[in-house]
Design a protein around this motif. Structure first.
Motif, PDB file in Angstrom:
ATOM      1  N   ASN A 235       1.915  16.014  -6.235  1.00 49.56           N
ATOM      2  CA  ASN A 235       2.805  16.963  -6.283  1.00 49.56           C
ATOM      3  C   ASN A 235       3.825  16.129  -6.565  1.00 49.56           C
ATOM      4  OD1 ASN A 235       5.046  18.920  -5.975  1.00 49.56           O
ATOM      5  ND2 ASN A 235       4.515  18.927  -2.902  1.00 49.56           N
ATOM      6  N   SER A 236       3.649  17.132  -7.883  1.00 48.91           N
ATOM      7  CA  SER A 236       5.641  15.692  -9.226  1.00 48.91           C
ATOM      8  C   SER A 236       6.567  16.253  -8.840  1.00 48.91           C
ATOM      9  CB  SER A 236       4.731  15.932 -10.353  1.00 48.91           C
ATOM     10  OG  SER A 236       4.076  16.985 -10.999  1.00 48.91           O
ATOM     11  N   SER A 237       6.299  17.475  -7.942  1.00 40.34           N
ATOM     12  CA  SER A 237       8.211  18.592  -7.861  1.00 40.34           C
ATOM     13  C   SER A 237       8.470  17.658  -7.198  1.00 40.34           C
ATOM     14  CB  SER A 237       7.711  19.820  -8.206  1.00 40.34           C
ATOM     15  OG  SER A 237       6.852  20.108  -7.005  1.00 40.34           O
ATOM     16  N   TYR A 238       7.842  17.102  -5.840  1.00 37.16           N
ATOM     17  CA  TYR A 238       8.149  16.298  -4.875  1.00 37.16           C
ATOM     18  C   TYR A 238       9.199  15.079  -5.056  1.00 37.16           C
ATOM     19  CZ  TYR A 238       8.395  14.872   0.423  1.00 37.16           C
ATOM     20  OH  TYR A 238       9.517  14.892   1.618  1.00 37.16           O
TER      21      TYR A 238
ATOM     22  N   ILE B 118      -6.609   4.289  -0.209  1.00 36.05           N
ATOM     23  CA  ILE B 118      -5.051   3.178  -0.326  1.00 36.05           C
ATOM     24  C   ILE B 118      -4.874   2.704   0.743  1.00 36.05           C
ATOM     25  CG2 ILE B 118      -2.547   3.289  -0.854  1.00 36.05           C
ATOM     26  CD1 ILE B 118      -2.919   5.760  -2.577  1.00 36.05           C
ATOM     27  N   PHE B 119      -4.337   3.566   2.012  1.00 40.07           N
ATOM     28  CA  PHE B 119      -4.371   3.271   3.225  1.00 40.07           C
ATOM     29  C   PHE B 119      -5.839   2.574   3.643  1.00 40.07           C
ATOM     30  CE2 PHE B 119      -0.666   6.003   2.809  1.00 40.07           C
ATOM     31  CZ  PHE B 119       0.382   4.598   2.871  1.00 40.07           C
ATOM     32  N   ALA B 120      -6.735   2.807   4.266  1.00 36.99           N
ATOM     33  CA  ALA B 120      -7.842   2.403   4.962  1.00 36.99           C
ATOM     34  C   ALA B 120      -8.009   1.844   4.536  1.00 36.99           C
ATOM     35  CB  ALA B 120      -8.660   3.509   5.676  1.00 36.99           C
TER      36      ALA B 120
ATOM     37  N   ALA C 238       0.673  -1.500  -0.121  1.00 41.05           N
ATOM     38  CA  ALA C 238       0.471   0.357   0.017  1.00 41.05           C
ATOM     39  C   ALA C 238       0.624   1.195   0.230  1.00 41.05           C
ATOM     40  CB  ALA C 238      -0.982   0.351   1.418  1.00 41.05           C
ATOM     41  N   ASP C 239       2.241   1.106   0.344  1.00 42.98           N
ATOM     42  CA  ASP C 239       2.751   2.294   0.325  1.00 42.98           C
ATOM     43  C   ASP C 239       3.097   3.029  -0.836  1.00 42.98           C
ATOM     44  OD1 ASP C 239       4.602   0.425   0.838  1.00 42.98           O
ATOM     45  OD2 ASP C 239       5.570   1.101   2.345  1.00 42.98           O
TER      46      ASP C 239
ATOM     47  N   GLU D 177       3.101   6.798  -5.001  1.00 41.38           N
ATOM     48  CA  GLU D 177       2.283   6.758  -6.734  1.00 41.38           C
ATOM     49  C   GLU D 177       1.445   8.548  -6.333  1.00 41.38           C
ATOM     50  OE1 GLU D 177       0.801   3.827  -8.351  1.00 41.38           O
ATOM     51  OE2 GLU D 177       3.137   2.870  -8.429  1.00 41.38           O
ATOM     52  N   ALA D 178       0.570   8.529  -5.615  1.00 41.30           N
ATOM     53  CA  ALA D 178      -0.539   8.961  -5.147  1.00 41.30           C
ATOM     54  C   ALA D 178       0.806  10.902  -4.798  1.00 41.30           C
ATOM     55  CB  ALA D 178      -1.388   8.777  -3.648  1.00 41.30           C
TER      56      ALA D 178
END
Lengths: 102, 247
Positions: free
Chosen positions: A42-45, B205-207, A30-31, A36-37
């Motif tokens: 914030n694509s610049s992060y 995603i998580f919950a 999930a992480d 991806e999320a």
């Protein structure tokens, strides 16, 4: 004990069930999806710090995960044996029919 | 029947061989902007001090419960090593902090949970040191506090011990992940829709992934409690988990 087995069975079913209803899913973490999320929002992060040490391969990683589980499970096993033994020796002091149920 | 077997094999193979990124819950190393990383560390630290004191007090009052504390830690260790597939098609793992919370109160697990997280951050590249403050806050502070409140509430409402334990562990687990979603949403508000839009995304995603796992965690915690109720009645009484009425 019967009740516990039933509960354990439920846990197993809960874990297997997704494999059938999510056919062809990747079952990644999930992480990873969260990563991806973040990219979408914030694509610049750019991550500003990376893990000091990473397991060199998936095999090593699974070894460490297994080790983590084994350490924990080992202690739980020890605890159960210890508690049952103590319980039993208390029981034998006062004679009563103590049946070890398994 | 045959095709079903092949499907099972296929999925097992998939699980074994598909290289998965370090899965599950924690916010990855470096994925919180520095100000948030520091903020969550600052929020978590007082709870670690409270936790340390709480453990010291418990052990001083009831030295015989040391083993139980070990058990709580071991349980969290095992559960957070189990990456379980979920209905969303991704994997995550339970937290295992509910057990210790019911036994030792809401703060003791802050230390135990943090130790588990530290182990995973250092050895498994799972979570991270910069995000440890935030991860510890969700898994070792908020999760246990929710579990504790639920447990107390359910007991007050007169529900059975098993039901109270189940709900506490399950909701504590779920609460952990909701908190993680909040933390990520605060750090990465969406340009359109801001915090709420991001929160919905991360919570999705998580919950969602976590719901069946939370149920599993609740069930497993009840199993361990059933054992303790049978063989460790005196310790449970010392910890005031069980009152005079046995069962």
């Amino acid at each position: 004990m019967k009740k516990n087995l039933l509960l354990l069975g439920l846990v197993v079913i809960l874990a297997i069930f997704p494999l059938f209803i999510q056919k062809g899913a990747e079952f990644g973490g999930a992480d990873g999806e969260a990563e991806e999320a973040i990219g979408e929002i914030n694509s610049s992060y750019e991550p500003w710090f990376s893990n000091i040490w990473e397991p060199p391969s998936g095999e090593i990683e699974s070894l460490l995960f297994v080790l983590q589980a084994a350490i924990g499970a080992g202690f739980i096993g020890y605890f159960i044996g210890y508690a049952r033994g103590k319980h039993k020796s208390k029981k034998t002091e006062s004679p009563s029919k103590h049946v070890v149920n398994r | 029947m045959k095709t079903l077997n092949w499907k099972v094999l296929y999925f097992i193979a998939l699980l074994l061989f598909v290289p998965n990124k370090a899965s599950a819950m924690h916010i990855m190393e470096g994925f919180l902007p520095i100000e948030w990383a520091i903020f969550w560390w600052a929020v978590t630290l007082p709870f670690l001090i409270l936790g340390f004191r709480s453990i010291r007090k418990s052990i001083k009052e009831n030295p015989e419960t040391k083993m139980m504390l070990g058990l709580s830690g071991a349980f969290a260790f095992v559960l957070s090593a189990l990456k379980i597939p979920s209905v969303t098609g991704s994997c995550s793992h339970p937290t295992g902090v509910g057990l210790g919370t019911v036994l030792f109160g809401p703060f003791a697990m802050s230390i135990v949970g943090s130790i588990v997280l530290l182990f995973q951050a250092l050895l498994l590249a799972h979570g991270g040191l910069t995000t440890l403050g935030a991860n510890a806050f969700s898994m070792a502070v908020v999760g246990p506090i929710i579990a504790y409140l639920v447990y107390k509430g359910a007991t007050k409402a007169g529900w059975s011990f098993s039901v109270a334990v189940f709900l506490a562990a399950a909701l504590g687990d779920l609460g952990t992940y909701i908190m993680t979603s909040v933390q990520l949403a605060l750090a990465f508000p969406s340009e359109v829709g801001g915090f709420m839009a991001s929160f919905t995304k991360f919570a999705g995603i998580f919950a969602l992934t976590q719901i069946p796992l939370a149920i599993s965690e609740g069930l497993l915690t009840v199993i361990v409690m059933n054992f303790l109720k049978k063989y460790n009645v005196s310790e449970l009484k010392a910890l005031r988990v069980l009152t005079k009425e046995a069962r």
